[in-house]
Design a protein around this motif. Structure first.
Motif: not given
Length: 349
Positions: A7-15, A194-197, A201-208
């Motif tokens: 797959p070529r998807l990580l920070c944004a993905l194709l639905g 662009n840096i995508d982090v 943490l505690n079972g939840y993803h934070g994406d920015t």
């Protein structure tokens, strides 16, 4: 899944269900019995070519030979380790490919607090990463520093090991649209990155993510970065319970059109929470997709704008997506929570 299978998807993905809207689908797992999508895809290719002709301001004749600043793959260092006591997402070390979750991410009070914590950490890590952007530093060095800060805070770097992704952060320089793998290339004066982090943490993803200026950047690049940030801000401002999700794409496209920038269609925003990628798939261009925002729902908006072509070329690493004409691309992203009063940005310090 289209060939090659990675797959070529990580920070944004194709639905999955939106592959027919892409001029060059990167992922196709739509259910059978939707033959009309072939017709739609053909029409979209034609429309995409027309949009390029009308709005793209940079020639497609920009080759590696004529532009020595075009990106080239560098050396990728070995994968970094994570202490055993840190909780890992289910996809790490799993032989099964993670799928886009069918339902939206909607949270109770405890879940919202967890999302706030992961979002805040992601924002702090991104802010720190931005301070490292200077001529001469390699993206691999940025990755190592980001990795260390994430694990020092008891979190897992979500990209690491996601479908085999080898690093803890995405670093996308100049014409790289998204999913750039950190490597040995030093940043140069005048680059944008662009840096995508994403942190778990505690079972939840934070994406920015954010696009940063490296050294003395020309006005053309600065303008692209500014307008991309504005397009995200404008899209966030219309979010609230009951609002149609397709208004996001309309808002972004309207703003990009004013400056004759292209909006990348192949990669989209997504629900995020307990899983990395969930419904809805958030398109950043004009569309007629159904669906409305729901109270206590979390998702990302992450527009990618280009000066030239919006079509992408994927490197042989099966991740790095670059504009096919070498034109600059910029991206910004936030994780959002739909609230009674409208929207809360979870990924800001």
């Amino acid at each position: 899944m289209a060939s090659p299978p990675s797959p070529r998807l990580l920070c944004a993905l194709l639905g999955d269900r939106l592959a027919a809207l892409s001029a060059r689908p990167l992922l196709r797992t739509a259910a059978p019995g939707r033959g009309h999508r072939r017709v739609t895809c053909q029409a979209t290719r034609t429309l995409s070519s027309l949009v390029d002709a009308l709005f793209n301001r940079r020639s497609r004749d920009d080759s590696l030979e004529s532009n020595p600043r075009r990106l080239r793959p560098g050396k990728v260092s070995p994968r970094l380790t994570v202490p055993s006591h840190i909780q890992r997402p289910p996809y790490v070390n799993s032989r099964q490919r993670p799928q886009m979750n069918d339902g939206p991410e909607i949270h109770d009070e405890k879940g919202i607090e967890c999302m706030r914590a992961s979002g805040k950490l992601a924002a702090q890590v991104l802010k720190f990463a931005g301070t490292l952007v200077n001529p001469g530093i390699t993206t691999d060095e940025i990755d190592k520093a980001v990795h260390q800060m994430i694990i020092d805070n008891g979190a897992y770097p979500s990209p690491l090991g996601y479908c085999g992704f080898p690093k803890s952060v995405c670093t996308s320089v100049n014409e790289c649209i998204c999913h750039g793998i950190p490597d040995s290339r030093p940043l140069e004066d005048g680059d944008i990155i662009n840096i995508d982090v994403t942190v778990y943490l505690n079972g939840y993803h934070g994406d920015t993510s954010a696009t940063f200026l490296c050294g003395d950047v020309d006005d053309e690049a600065k303008k692209l970065v500014q307008v991309t940030k504005e397009s995200l801000d404008k899209a966030i401002s219309i979010c609230a319970p009951g609002v149609e999700i397709n208004r996001i794409g309309r808002t972004i496209q309207d703003h990009a059109d004013k400056f004759k920038y292209g909006v990348v269609q192949q990669f989209v925003g997504h629900g995020v929470g307990k899983v990395f990628h969930a419904e809805p798939a958030v398109l950043h261009f004009r569309n007629n997709e159904k669906g409305r925002m729901i109270l206590n729902q979390t998702f990302t908006i992450e527009p990618m704008l280009t000066i030239g072509s919006t079509n992408s070329t994927i490197w042989s690493d099966d991740w790095t997506a670059v504009t096919e004409d070498g034109s600059l691309s910029a991206q910004f992203e936030h994780t959002l929570l739909i609230t009674e009063d409208g929207v809360e940005i979870l990924t800001q310090c």
